[in-house]
Scaffold this motif. Structure first.
Motif, short mmCIF file in Angstrom:
data_model
loop_
_atom_site.label_atom_id
_atom_site.label_comp_id
_atom_site.label_asym_id
_atom_site.label_seq_id
_atom_site.Cartn_x
_atom_site.Cartn_y
_atom_site.Cartn_z
N ALA A 21 0.85 -1.19 0.00
CA ALA A 21 0.00 0.00 0.00
C ALA A 21 0.89 1.24 0.00
O ALA A 21 1.92 1.28 0.69
N VAL A 22 0.52 2.22 -0.80
CA VAL A 22 1.25 3.49 -0.80
C VAL A 22 0.60 4.43 0.21
O VAL A 22 -0.62 4.41 0.40
N ILE A 23 1.42 5.21 0.87
CA ILE A 23 0.93 6.21 1.82
C ILE A 23 1.76 7.46 1.59
O ILE A 23 2.99 7.41 1.54
N MET A 24 1.12 8.60 1.40
CA MET A 24 1.86 9.78 0.93
C MET A 24 1.39 11.07 1.59
O MET A 24 0.19 11.27 1.78
N LEU A 25 2.37 11.86 1.94
CA LEU A 25 2.07 13.23 2.36
C LEU A 25 2.15 14.10 1.11
O LEU A 25 3.21 14.26 0.51
N GLU A 38 -2.55 -1.59 -7.02
CA GLU A 38 -3.35 -2.50 -7.84
C GLU A 38 -2.45 -3.30 -8.78
O GLU A 38 -1.32 -2.88 -9.09
N PRO A 39 -2.91 -4.47 -9.26
CA PRO A 39 -2.11 -5.28 -10.20
C PRO A 39 -1.74 -4.47 -11.44
O PRO A 39 -2.53 -3.67 -11.95
N GLY A 40 -0.51 -4.68 -11.91
CA GLY A 40 -0.03 -4.00 -13.10
C GLY A 40 0.31 -2.54 -12.90
O GLY A 40 0.43 -1.78 -13.87
N GLU A 41 0.50 -2.14 -11.65
CA GLU A 41 0.69 -0.73 -11.32
C GLU A 41 2.02 -0.52 -10.61
O GLU A 41 2.36 -1.24 -9.67
N ALA A 42 2.82 0.46 -11.06
CA ALA A 42 4.03 0.85 -10.36
C ALA A 42 3.65 1.69 -9.14
O ALA A 42 2.55 2.26 -9.07
N LEU A 43 4.56 1.78 -8.18
CA LEU A 43 4.27 2.52 -6.96
C LEU A 43 3.95 3.98 -7.26
O LEU A 43 3.02 4.56 -6.69
N ARG A 58 -2.60 7.87 -8.74
CA ARG A 58 -4.00 7.47 -8.87
C ARG A 58 -4.77 7.71 -7.57
O ARG A 58 -5.87 8.28 -7.58
N GLU A 59 -4.19 7.28 -6.44
CA GLU A 59 -4.89 7.42 -5.17
C GLU A 59 -5.12 8.89 -4.82
O GLU A 59 -6.19 9.26 -4.34
N VAL A 60 -4.12 9.72 -5.05
CA VAL A 60 -4.28 11.15 -4.73
C VAL A 60 -5.37 11.77 -5.59
O VAL A 60 -6.22 12.53 -5.11
N PHE A 61 -5.38 11.44 -6.88
CA PHE A 61 -6.40 12.00 -7.77
C PHE A 61 -7.79 11.49 -7.38
O PHE A 61 -8.76 12.25 -7.36
N GLU A 62 -7.89 10.19 -7.07
CA GLU A 62 -9.18 9.63 -6.70
C GLU A 62 -9.72 10.23 -5.42
O GLU A 62 -10.93 10.49 -5.29
N GLU A 63 -8.85 10.45 -4.43
CA GLU A 63 -9.32 10.86 -3.12
C GLU A 63 -9.52 12.36 -2.98
O GLU A 63 -10.44 12.80 -2.28
N VAL A 64 -8.66 13.17 -3.63
CA VAL A 64 -8.80 14.63 -3.46
C VAL A 64 -8.73 15.41 -4.77
O VAL A 64 -8.76 16.64 -4.76
N GLY A 65 -8.62 14.72 -5.92
CA GLY A 65 -8.68 15.39 -7.20
C GLY A 65 -7.45 16.19 -7.59
O GLY A 65 -7.52 17.06 -8.47
N LEU A 66 -6.29 15.89 -7.01
CA LEU A 66 -5.05 16.59 -7.35
C LEU A 66 -4.19 15.75 -8.28
O LEU A 66 -4.15 14.52 -8.16
N HIS A 67 -3.49 16.42 -9.18
CA HIS A 67 -2.53 15.77 -10.07
C HIS A 67 -1.12 15.92 -9.46
O HIS A 67 -0.67 17.03 -9.19
#
Length: 308
Positions: free
Chosen positions: A177-181, A210-215, A221-230
């Protein structure tokens, strides 16, 4: 630069992989008076309960193994610290720990999450390791290929299908799992909270790879999905085994443009930008407080604050 390892990381344990198939060597360890056993009951570890003292892990002497082994668990070899071998033993069939003479007066079972940050790091890391291994065994008692029962191998570091026409092996795994500030490269970072957390607690964003995904892709992906930032940039920080129940947390600092958030309310109760000054003056109450001190999320935040 050498980084300090995060909580629950075994740094002083010899895992002795070359002895896991050595039946004679393992039998000698199980007969050695120096050997210690870490019992687990309902995924909880045994701690002292001496009033006025900080919690400490209770490791049982090897003569307790014979009596406790009847409760269904097989000893799982963890490794060596000096001349002392450590085994984990999951008391899967024990109904009332207080009624078992081998445990009477030795302490009480508690969730590692409740006391982990109060333990010496070497104790916490060993208990986390034991918890992760027993959790994996409890969920892999049957073969995922043919459905037959599996059997323990390599001192607990493998299970193998008992069906002679299958014999598919299984090995302990953790979920990455990735976790990021997320911060703006200046003086603001993004923190969010989930409804199930204690009042006021905020933390970094996180999600499973997710499968087939680099860290790096998972971070973006997670940042965009959760708060809409690129994300403009993501830099690896450190990692942490997190056996609640079976994750490997991969920590990052990620930079994104400071702009309004689009919070995914299915995942988060809330999220917003916090200033460095605001965090440095945190009230640590029900209006705002940091993640638990043994979590990598706390370290990601603290290291960013110290860089300012």
């Amino acid at each position: 630069m050498t980084r300090t390892l995060n909580f629950y990381t075994c740094h002083d344990l010899n895992r002795a992989d070359d002895h896991r198939n050595n039946a004679q060597w393992l039998a000698e360890r199980l007969a050695d008076s120096k050997t210690r056993v870490l019992p687990l009951w309902q995924h909880r570890s045994l701690f002292n309960n001496i009033e006025g003292e900080a919690p400490r892990a209770v490791a049982l002497e090897i003569d307790a193994m014979e009596r406790l082994a009847r409760y269904g668990g097989e000893p799982i070899f963890l490794g060596m610290r000096g001349e002392t071998a450590y085994f984990a033993l999951d008391l899967v069939d024990l109904s009332e720990p207080d009624h078992e003479p081998a445990l009477a007066g030795r302490g009480s079972f508690a969730d590692l999450r409740a006391v982990g940050m109060l333990l010496p790091r070497e104790e916490g890391s060993l208990l986390a390791y034991a918890r992760a291994m027993t959790f994996w065994h409890a969920r892999h008692r049957f073969c995922g290929v043919c459905g037959s029962p599996t059997e323990i191998r390599r001192a607990g570091h493998q299970r193998q299908c008992s069906n002679d026409s299958c014999k598919a092996p299984q090995f302990p795994r953790m979920d990455p799992a990735v976790i990021m500030l997320v911060h703006d490269g200046k003086d603001h970072c993004v923190l969010g909270r989930q409804k199930i957390w204690r009042p006021g607690m905020h933390s970094t964003l996180a999600g499973f790879v997710e499968p087939g995904e680099a860290l790096e892709q998972a971070v973006a992906r997670e940042v965009f999905e959760e708060v809409g930032l690129h994300i403009e940039e993501a830099r690896y920080h450190s990692s942490q085994p997190w056996p609640f129940p079976s994750s490997l947390m991969l920590g990052f600092h990620a930079i994104a443009e400071h702009r309004p958030l689009r919070v995914q309310l299915e995942e988060l109760e809330s999220a917003r930008w916090f200033s460095r000054e605001e965090l440095l003056n945190s009230p640590e109450d029900e209006s705002f407080n940091f993640p638990r001190r043994d979590a990598i999320s706390f370290r990601l935040i603290q290291d960013w604050l110290e860089q300012g």
